[in-house]
Design an enzyme around this catalytic site. Structure first.
Site, mmCIF file in Angstrom:
data_model
loop_
_atom_site.group_PDB
_atom_site.id
_atom_site.type_symbol
_atom_site.label_atom_id
_atom_site.label_comp_id
_atom_site.label_asym_id
_atom_site.label_seq_id
_atom_site.Cartn_x
_atom_site.Cartn_y
_atom_site.Cartn_z
ATOM 1 N N ASP A 9 0.865 -1.166 0.000
ATOM 2 C CA ASP A 9 0.000 0.000 0.000
ATOM 3 C C ASP A 9 0.913 1.230 0.000
ATOM 4 O OD1 ASP A 9 -2.358 1.663 0.537
ATOM 5 O OD2 ASP A 9 -1.577 1.798 2.579
ATOM 6 N N ASP A 11 -0.234 5.187 1.051
ATOM 7 C CA ASP A 11 -0.483 6.160 2.117
ATOM 8 C C ASP A 11 -0.535 5.481 3.477
ATOM 9 O OD1 ASP A 11 -0.714 8.427 0.402
ATOM 10 O OD2 ASP A 11 -2.711 7.743 -0.173
#
Length: 227
Positions: A9, A11
């Site tokens: 991922d 953020d």
């Protein structure tokens, strides 16, 4: 099955970027004369809705007024431009252990990918500012939120990454920081390393295969599959 790839991922996982997103949203609202200003507590709640346009629509629903869907789409473009400007100024660093883990994984022959809800423009800006290298030089596959029909917690973006890698989920490990991301990766059949971020600490991550504070070298001892 032997480990073949790591899927990250962005953020809150590669870097602590959510405050920059919040700043970019608020500056965009102010510049367009929109009477919205998201506090940290507002944003913590809004992060349960994945996607910037979706987040603005949720806030409109919550407060009962605001721009229409077409205006939200234009706001999101302006917000992305402002986010990229802030990131390019060098205000954000990679989280502890991220660069080292990726370097060691590549040296061990593992493939590296991204599966994120954010847009490709945001990904490219962050990678260029933090790694100082082109994104494609580090990540073989970048699956972004604007490429799939449904965003996290739906599994779509992880399924896209797996398809692009041409690997089964059993050959990969996902790295996440949120409940939506965790649910997305697990729905795609992946094992998940969860490192809580500023906005997700205290959430229920019991479904994660590994829950660790960060990705420093010491933490990898808890995950023997990693190099």
């Amino acid at each position: 099955m032997d480990l073949k790839a790591l899927i990250f991922d962005v953020d809150g996982t590669l870097a602590e970027t959510e405050e920059v997103h919040r700043q970019a949203f608020n500056e965009t609202f102010a510049a367009r004369g929109i009477d919205w200003n998201w506090s940290k507590e507002d944003y913590r709640t809004l992060l349960r809705t994945t996607g910037g346009k979706e987040r603005m629509a949720k806030h409109r629903e919550n407060v009962g007024y605001g721009p229409n869907d077409s205006e939200i789409a234009e706001l999101h473009k302006a917000k992305t431009k402002r986010y990229v400007e802030i990131i390019a100024s060098g205000q954000v660093d990679l989280l502890p252990g991220v660069a080292d883990l990726i370097e060691r994984a590549q040296a061990a022959g593992l493939r590296i990918a991204i599966a994120t809800t954010t847009t490709r423009a945001n990904v490219d800006a962050l990678i260029a500012a933090t790694f100082r290298r082109p994104p494609d030089a580090i990540f073989e596959v970048i699956a972004a939120g604007d490429e799939v029909a449904k965003k996290k917690p739906a599994p779509d973006v992880y399924l896209l990454a797996l398809k692009s890698l041409d690997l089964p989920p059993e050959a990969c490990i996902a790295f996440e920081d949120s409940r939506a991301g965790l649910a997305s990766a697990k729905a795609a059949g992946l094992r998940v390393v969860l490192t809580p971020s500023e906005y997700t600490r205290g959430d229920d991550f019991s479904a994660a295969d590994w829950l660790i504070p960060d990705l420093t070298a010491a933490a990898t001892k808890e995950i023997p599959e990693l190099p």
